[in-house]
Design an enzyme around this catalytic site. Structure first.
Site, PDB file in Angstrom:
ATOM      1  N   LYS A 112       0.769  -1.192  -0.277  1.00  0.00           N
ATOM      2  CA  LYS A 112       0.077   0.214  -0.062  1.00  0.00           C
ATOM      3  C   LYS A 112       0.776   1.266   0.348  1.00  0.00           C
ATOM      4  CE  LYS A 112      -4.466  -1.615   2.260  1.00  0.00           C
ATOM      5  NZ  LYS A 112      -5.185  -1.480   3.396  1.00  0.00           N
ATOM      6  N   LYS A 195      -5.386 -10.758  -6.040  1.00  0.00           N
ATOM      7  CA  LYS A 195      -7.281 -10.885  -5.862  1.00  0.00           C
ATOM      8  C   LYS A 195      -7.844  -9.569  -5.898  1.00  0.00           C
ATOM      9  CE  LYS A 195      -5.889  -7.579  -1.279  1.00  0.00           C
ATOM     10  NZ  LYS A 195      -5.676  -7.566  -0.189  1.00  0.00           N
ATOM     11  N   LYS A 198     -11.229  -3.324  -3.387  1.00  0.00           N
ATOM     12  CA  LYS A 198     -11.381  -2.237  -4.144  1.00  0.00           C
ATOM     13  C   LYS A 198     -10.431  -1.613  -4.916  1.00  0.00           C
ATOM     14  CE  LYS A 198     -10.484  -1.309   0.697  1.00  0.00           C
ATOM     15  NZ  LYS A 198     -11.351  -2.226   1.554  1.00  0.00           N
TER      16      LYS A 198
HETATM   17  P1  TYM Z   1     -11.021  -5.958   5.196  1.00  0.00           P
HETATM   18  O1  TYM Z   1     -11.918  -4.807   5.187  1.00  0.00           O
HETATM   19  O2  TYM Z   1      -9.620  -5.531   3.731  1.00  0.00           O
HETATM   20  O3  TYM Z   1     -11.587  -6.669   4.796  1.00  0.00           O
HETATM   21  C1  TYM Z   1     -12.718  -7.495   5.261  1.00  0.00           C
HETATM   22  C2  TYM Z   1     -12.480  -8.701   4.864  1.00  0.00           C
HETATM   23  O4  TYM Z   1     -12.640  -9.454   3.573  1.00  0.00           O
HETATM   24  C3  TYM Z   1     -11.603 -10.281   2.938  1.00  0.00           C
HETATM   25  N1  TYM Z   1     -10.749 -10.185   1.723  1.00  0.00           N
HETATM   26  C4  TYM Z   1     -11.040 -10.853   0.871  1.00  0.00           C
HETATM   27  N2  TYM Z   1     -10.953 -12.829   1.392  1.00  0.00           N
HETATM   28  C5  TYM Z   1     -11.278 -13.216   0.577  1.00  0.00           C
HETATM   29  N3  TYM Z   1     -10.708 -12.666  -1.688  1.00  0.00           N
HETATM   30  C6  TYM Z   1     -10.589 -11.211  -1.950  1.00  0.00           C
HETATM   31  N4  TYM Z   1     -10.472 -11.117  -2.844  1.00  0.00           N
HETATM   32  C7  TYM Z   1     -10.094 -10.913   0.160  1.00  0.00           C
HETATM   33  N5  TYM Z   1     -10.315  -9.142  -0.247  1.00  0.00           N
HETATM   34  C8  TYM Z   1     -10.372  -8.236   1.099  1.00  0.00           C
HETATM   35  C9  TYM Z   1     -10.210 -10.151   4.060  1.00  0.00           C
HETATM   36  O5  TYM Z   1      -8.933 -11.202   4.321  1.00  0.00           O
HETATM   37  C10 TYM Z   1     -10.911  -9.506   5.054  1.00  0.00           C
HETATM   38  O6  TYM Z   1     -11.229 -10.861   6.020  1.00  0.00           O
HETATM   39  N6  TYM Z   1      -7.487  -5.682   8.556  1.00  0.00           N
HETATM   40  C11 TYM Z   1      -8.537  -6.572   8.104  1.00  0.00           C
HETATM   41  C12 TYM Z   1      -9.992  -5.823   9.158  1.00  0.00           C
HETATM   42  C13 TYM Z   1      -9.552  -6.136  10.534  1.00  0.00           C
HETATM   43  C14 TYM Z   1      -9.433  -7.435  10.994  1.00  0.00           C
HETATM   44  C15 TYM Z   1      -9.587  -6.753  12.441  1.00  0.00           C
HETATM   45  C16 TYM Z   1      -9.868  -8.373  10.650  1.00  0.00           C
HETATM   46  C17 TYM Z   1      -9.157  -4.854  11.745  1.00  0.00           C
HETATM   47  N7  TYM Z   1      -9.086  -5.572  12.882  1.00  0.00           N
HETATM   48  C18 TYM Z   1      -9.512  -7.705  13.769  1.00  0.00           C
HETATM   49  C19 TYM Z   1      -9.863  -9.323  11.901  1.00  0.00           C
HETATM   50  C20 TYM Z   1      -9.405  -9.408  13.309  1.00  0.00           C
HETATM   51  C21 TYM Z   1      -9.160  -5.742   6.988  1.00  0.00           C
HETATM   52  O7  TYM Z   1      -8.537  -5.053   6.493  1.00  0.00           O
HETATM   53  O8  TYM Z   1     -10.355  -5.902   6.245  1.00  0.00           O
END
Ligand code: TYM
Length: 332
Positions: A112, A195, A198
């Site tokens: 990023k 992957k 967004k």
């Molecule tokens: P975020 O908001 O980017 O994404 C939310 C969840 O979606 C999953 N994900 C995917 N899974 C499969 N294929 C894809 N192409 C794909 N894109 C996104 C992500 O793996 C995620 O599970 N850091 C985290 C948010 C977070 C979090 C936490 C998660 C903050 N605190 C504590 C678990 C525990 C995130 O940015 O998710």
């Protein structure tokens, strides 16, 4: 009951199909047999610039989508991260226990920040995974349902839990990632080497759950495949087709083997058309339910207030024992 915790960013309003299949769908399943905590991570969202009114709006839209996807506030604790101040508080403690080099190895940060350039990258983006560590450890989570891209953050979380427990006293439960192989990494429909995300280079590769289903159907029909004609599963040689098969399988409940047999003698177009229909049949009622929840913002806020109170009860207990163990003087 085992404790489960996860979070999702409210950044772009609509969740995408990767978010749903990689994470949110498992959240819905896991609320049945676990003590589940799920949150909209608005503190994480501001690691990149956010318009205030849009952030507020997107936090409600995210909550409505989680309810529309099947989270039930009677069965799980659903809340907004900033409503529970202990996240920021434990986040600071964890910042002080994490090595600079350790944090600098996080590949998501490297990707990023490389895209944004140094001058536009906030320190918050750098410490993002450390706040995530606090999110997880505050609740003594046994399992964390996420997609593959979060695996490295989960490993760091385990390292820090271990570090705190040995340096002070056993305090944190060791959390395990809960990552389902089949849906852990949903790929971009236009670029099956990346992957779905967004920040995709082409909007045609990204299926947003709140977009017009007709537009999404078109994206499935124009998904990039390969020059072959036989529908078969081969992640290396047929990454695009295999991605479509995995999505189909997740939505239809049929195994990949069943699908390969089902499409025998037919070409990629048949798979794409069927997938477009399958997605439309799922997403249409999802959108209706989400819209219903959005029509009553007062009720959404009430659900979140109940969730925040339940979350704080757990989080404040963990933080109190952490503060005590690191030697903070208790206020009289
Ligand atoms: P975020 O908001 O980017 O994404 C939310 C969840 O979606 C999953 N994900 C995917 N899974 C499969 N294929 C894809 N192409 C794909 N894109 C996104 C992500 O793996 C995620 O599970 N850091 C985290 C948010 C977070 C979090 C936490 C998660 C903050 N605190 C504590 C678990 C525990 C995130 O940015 O998710």
């Amino acid at each position: 009951r085992p404790r489960v915790l996860s979070g999702i960013q409210p950044t772009s309003g609509s969740f995408h199909l990767g978010n749903y299949l990689g994470a949110v769908r498992q959240w819905v399943d896991l609320q049945e047999a676990n003590d589940a905590f799920y949150m909209v991570v608005d503190l994480h969202a501001i690691t990149v610039e956010q318009d205030p009114a849009t952030l507020r709006e997107n936090t409600r839209i995210s909550t409505a989508q989680l309810l529309g996807a099947g989270l039930d506030p009677e069965r799980c604790t659903l809340f907004v991260q900033s409503h529970v101040p202990e996240h920021a508080q434990l986040g600071w403690v964890m910042n002080c226990l994490t090595g600079f080099g350790e944090a600098a190895r996080m590949t998501q940060f490297k990707d990023k920040s490389a895209k944004q350039g140094n001058d536009r990258t906030s320190v918050g983006l750098f410490t993002y995974p450390i706040l995530q560590i606090a999110d997880i450890l505050l609740y003594q989570a046994d399992a964390v349902p996420v997609g593959e891209d979060q695996r490295q953050h989960l490993e760091l979380t385990r390292d820090l839990a271990e570090r705190f427990n040995t340096r002070y006293a056993p305090t944190f439960t060791m959390p395990k990632p809960y990552i389902l192989k089949e849906t852990a990494k949903i790929l971009d429909l236009q670029d099956p080497t990346a992957k779905m995300s967004k920040s995709a280079s082409s909007a045609k590769g990204l299926v947003n759950l709140l977009d017009d289903p007709k537009a999404s159907a078109k994206k499935f029909k124009s998904a990039v495949t390969d020059t072959g004609i036989v529908v078969s599963y081969d992640e290396e040689g047929k990454a695009g087709v295999s991605n479509l098969l995995r999505i189909h399988s997740a939505l239809s409940g049929q195994s990949i083997d069943q699908l390969v047999a089902h499409f025998e003698g037919r070409m990629y177009g048949a798979l794409k058309t069927e997938l477009a229909e399958l997605f439309t049949d799922w997403v249409t009622p999802f959108q209706k339910r989400t819209q219903g929840f959005l029509e009553d913002p007062a009720e959404l806020d009430r659900v979140l207030a109940v969730g925040a109170e339940k979350a704080r009860a757990v989080a404040s207990e963990t933080l109190a024992s952490v503060y005590d163990r690191i030697g903070f003087l208790k206020p009289a």
